[in-house]
Design a protein around this motif. Sequence first.
Motif, PDB file in Angstrom:
ATOM      1  N   TYR A  28      -0.649   8.339  -3.759  1.00 56.84           N
ATOM      2  CA  TYR A  28      -1.756   8.377  -2.899  1.00 56.84           C
ATOM      3  C   TYR A  28      -1.200   7.586  -1.516  1.00 56.84           C
ATOM      4  O   TYR A  28      -2.003   7.914  -0.493  1.00 56.84           O
ATOM      5  N   GLU A  29      -0.415   6.593  -1.494  1.00 66.77           N
ATOM      6  CA  GLU A  29       0.025   6.103  -0.247  1.00 66.77           C
ATOM      7  C   GLU A  29       0.312   7.138   0.924  1.00 66.77           C
ATOM      8  O   GLU A  29      -0.087   7.098   1.983  1.00 66.77           O
ATOM      9  N   SER A  77      -9.538   3.634  -0.158  1.00 65.18           N
ATOM     10  CA  SER A  77      -8.407   2.621  -0.339  1.00 65.18           C
ATOM     11  C   SER A  77      -8.462   1.141  -0.906  1.00 65.18           C
ATOM     12  O   SER A  77      -7.628   0.829  -1.410  1.00 65.18           O
ATOM     13  N   MET A 132      -3.253  -0.332  -3.464  1.00 68.38           N
ATOM     14  CA  MET A 132      -2.538  -0.435  -2.138  1.00 68.38           C
ATOM     15  C   MET A 132      -2.888  -1.830  -1.655  1.00 68.38           C
ATOM     16  O   MET A 132      -4.100  -2.403  -1.759  1.00 68.38           O
ATOM     17  N   LYS A 153       0.150  -3.283   3.331  1.00 72.22           N
ATOM     18  CA  LYS A 153       0.544  -1.584   3.514  1.00 72.22           C
ATOM     19  C   LYS A 153      -0.575  -1.018   4.269  1.00 72.22           C
ATOM     20  O   LYS A 153      -0.280   0.009   4.903  1.00 72.22           O
ATOM     21  N   PHE A 154      -1.820  -1.057   3.715  1.00 68.08           N
ATOM     22  CA  PHE A 154      -2.956  -0.397   4.262  1.00 68.08           C
ATOM     23  C   PHE A 154      -3.148  -0.686   5.757  1.00 68.08           C
ATOM     24  O   PHE A 154      -2.902   0.167   6.699  1.00 68.08           O
ATOM     25  N   ILE A 189      -0.180   1.405   7.795  1.00 69.48           N
ATOM     26  CA  ILE A 189      -0.519   2.855   7.987  1.00 69.48           C
ATOM     27  C   ILE A 189      -1.638   2.981   8.706  1.00 69.48           C
ATOM     28  O   ILE A 189      -1.392   3.971   9.755  1.00 69.48           O
TER      29      ILE A 189
END
Length: 197
Positions: free
Chosen positions: A134-135, A156, A161, A165-166, A169
């Motif tokens: 998914y990431e 998300s 996650m 990390k979110f 991104i």
Amino acid sequence: MRNFLKNNIYNIISLLIFIGFCLLGYLGYKNGLFDSIESFRNYVLSFGPWAFLVFFIANIMQVVVPGVPGGIILAFGVITFGALKGFIYNYLSICIGCLINFTISRTFGQSLVLKIFGENTFNKYKDKIKDETYEKFFALAILLPAAPDDFLCYLSGLSNMSFKKFALIIFFCKPPSIFLYSMAWYFGFDWFMNKFS
């Protein structure tokens, strides 16, 4: 009536904001603000130091509240503040809006996401958050300009996650699509003004 308002609060807010934008657009047209890019820019900058703040809040709002015409606001930033500053303002405000979406979803859960976007949209993507890839999917979707970014940010928040990390991104993958949208709307607006002026 109270239950209806409670269950549809986001849709109502979205509709009111959209109507507000339409009214402002009509008034602007009637007052000649769209006769040229320069007249539009001069009007916005007439708010002085508040122009930046008004734009910033509006851009965050268009990310958080579905239905607000985001492309117009992206163009607004570039037309008003210039290509470089407009891109930077777009980038920062949209990234902040995305982080807010994630936080709202993580705080209030799936029921809120369903109320905002409906079951059809949610069911289309719900299985992806259970996937180990998914990431990578999310990063690619954010990188490309055609994905439903605002919804995916909410989605998300329901995944495993981490916020860190979110955020990484969003901050690293958002610039290309924001740049493309900003320039496309800017040159499209410029073409429209030249074509019909």
